[in-house]
Design a protein around this motif. Structure first.
Motif, short mmCIF file in Angstrom:
data_model
loop_
_atom_site.label_atom_id
_atom_site.label_comp_id
_atom_site.label_asym_id
_atom_site.label_seq_id
_atom_site.Cartn_x
_atom_site.Cartn_y
_atom_site.Cartn_z
N GLY A 109 0.81 -1.21 0.00
CA GLY A 109 0.00 0.00 0.00
C GLY A 109 0.84 1.26 0.00
O GLY A 109 0.47 2.27 -0.62
N VAL A 110 1.99 1.25 0.70
CA VAL A 110 2.88 2.41 0.71
C VAL A 110 3.35 2.72 -0.71
O VAL A 110 3.37 3.88 -1.15
N VAL A 111 3.73 1.67 -1.45
CA VAL A 111 4.18 1.87 -2.83
C VAL A 111 3.02 2.31 -3.72
O VAL A 111 3.15 3.25 -4.51
N ALA A 136 14.84 -2.25 -5.73
CA ALA A 136 15.23 -1.58 -4.49
C ALA A 136 14.10 -1.60 -3.46
O ALA A 136 14.33 -1.88 -2.28
N TRP A 137 12.88 -1.30 -3.91
CA TRP A 137 11.75 -1.29 -2.98
C TRP A 137 11.51 -2.67 -2.38
O TRP A 137 11.20 -2.79 -1.19
N THR A 138 11.63 -3.69 -3.20
CA THR A 138 11.40 -5.05 -2.71
C THR A 138 12.42 -5.41 -1.65
O THR A 138 12.07 -6.01 -0.61
N LYS A 148 10.93 2.85 6.61
CA LYS A 148 12.00 3.10 5.63
C LYS A 148 11.49 3.00 4.20
O LYS A 148 12.05 3.62 3.29
N LEU A 149 10.44 2.22 3.99
CA LEU A 149 9.93 2.03 2.63
C LEU A 149 9.39 3.35 2.07
O LEU A 149 9.59 3.66 0.89
N ALA A 150 8.72 4.12 2.90
CA ALA A 150 8.17 5.40 2.44
C ALA A 150 9.28 6.33 1.97
O ALA A 150 9.13 7.05 0.98
N VAL A 153 10.47 5.10 -1.45
CA VAL A 153 9.50 5.41 -2.49
C VAL A 153 9.55 6.89 -2.84
O VAL A 153 9.42 7.28 -4.01
N ASN A 154 9.77 7.73 -1.84
CA ASN A 154 9.82 9.17 -2.09
C ASN A 154 10.99 9.54 -2.99
O ASN A 154 10.92 10.53 -3.74
#
Length: 405
Positions: A109-111, A136-138, A148-150, A153-154
């Protein structure tokens, strides 16, 4: 699907009391992975149903509306599933990690929240390698804390428009409040980075201020209390815009008989925004408020509106603040601007006068306690005895800083 339901039934029949700590943690890990895999399969199924228009089979236009109407999803949750399915088509590595249970629906959902269709199109136009971001996101989702994922993604959003104008922060802000049947409420807000920083700074300052000894509330409870205190201080400042012709304030309407009768209970008084509260809560609010007498006719029409009277005038409040200095409940040092002036003998029910001797400074939390069985009493004996004492509902004295032995 029947085998899946049978497996869940078998799990529900397990006796958890027979498991040791390590077994409970292993079970938790396996359940999390299984839930992730099922969430991934739900997302895949909903996406395919969305593409082929399966919702029309039940007379609905979209899968989002079907999830809401048939399966009791909230609007936000239904939209999240549909949005995730659309985004994962462009992110095969993240989709695979989701399917194997290594990534949660919240992480997806963040992505999905950040990767809008216009962003995907912009990436294609600018030859931005979406595959590299997918990898990278995975990896971040698999190995690092959720927050950290947000950040990762930013970085993608910044790569699309590194030198572009900053977005209007007001377009990113959302705040909704919902009142429940019992008069309580809940809310949700979404803020830009700077707006959130401002709100967090105010809430944190109140949470970290001097709190009562032995306060065992969790972090979320303390932050909620700080939010209400923020509202109290803002209302008390008198600087808010007018609502029609009056300053915004907490309005409570109650029959004078109910206000006087200690036996009256729930749903006796009505607030300005339509909630119902008990007579006890109305008496608590009335301790330090302005009161307007309204005479009603037999048909419910007001016949006479008397002069509004401030129960605790400014001069009395100033004197109480000067004498007490903070909340007088044992162990609490909440500052004066957090406090109400409490009548030791209730001003209406017990004919208690509005005077310095009949007043005590109490924060909202302990003002409530005193109206529900606790008692504060000033010891006016010779020094060093001139102090406030607090008694539990059973009459025992709360002693702070006991001397051992």
């Amino acid at each position: 699907m029947s085998e899946l339901r049978s497996a869940v039934d078998a799990l529900a029949a397990d006796d958890l009391h027979g498991l040791v700590d390590g077994q409970l943690l292993d079970r938790t890990a396996e359940l999390v992975q299984s839930i992730n895999r099922l969430s991934a399969e739900l997302t895949r199924t909903v996406r395919h149903a969305d593409v082929v228009g399966a919702a029309e089979h039940d007379g609905l236009r979209t899968m989002q509306s079907l999830l809401r109407g048939h399966h009791h999803f909230s609007s936000g949750a239904a939209a999240a599933v549909v949005r995730a399915g659309r985004v994962l088509e462009h992110l095969p590595r993240l989709e695979a990690a989701f399917a194997e249970g290594a990534v949660t629906a919240a992480q997806v959902g963040v992505v999905a929240d950040a990767l809008r269709p216009c962003d995907i199109a912009a990436a294609a136009e600018q030859d931005v390698d979406l595959d590299a971001f997918d990898e990278a996101w995975t990896e971040v989702a698999r190995t690092l804390p959720h927050a950290k994922l947000a950040t990762a993604v930013n970085a993608f959003r910044n790569a699309l428009d590194p030198d572009g104008p900053e977005p209007d922060p007001t377009e990113e802000r959302r705040f909704t409040m919902t009142r429940h049947a019992n008069g309580s409420g809940s809310g949700r807000f979404d803020l830009d980075a700077v707006g959130f920083e401002k709100v967090q700074a105010v809430i944190e300052s109140m949470v970290q201020a001097d709190r009562p000894l032995g306060d065992m509330r969790n972090r979320s409870q303390q932050q909620a209390d700080a939010l209400v205190q923020w509202a109290d201080n803002t209302l008390a400042s008198g600087d808010l815009p007018f609502l029609r012709t009056v300053k915004p304030q907490v309005v409570v309407t109650i029959d004078v008989g109910d206000l006087l009768d200690s036996s009256t209970g729930h749903d006796t008084a009505t607030t300005g925004f339509g909630a119902t509260i008990s007579a006890a809560r109305a008496r608590w609010i009335a301790c330090d408020s302005a009161v307007t007498r309204i005479v009603m006719g037999p048909d419910g029409v007001p016949l006479d509106v008397g002069r509004t009277k401030r129960v605790v005038p400014p001069k009395i409040r100033q004197a109480v603040e000067q004498r007490d200095g903070h909340c007088v409940f044992a162990g609490c040092h909440a500052p004066t601007h957090w406090c109400d002036v409490h009548h030791l003998l209730e001003w209406l029910r017990d004919d208690g006068d509005t005077s310095l001797d009949n007043s005590a400074l109490l924060c909202e939390r302990h003002h409530t306690k005193v109206h529900h069985g606790f008692r504060v009493e000033r010891d006016d004996g010779a020094p060093p005895g001139r102090r406030w004492r607090t008694f539990r509902p059973d009459g025992t004295d709360i002693v702070v800083d006991r001397v051992p032995g």
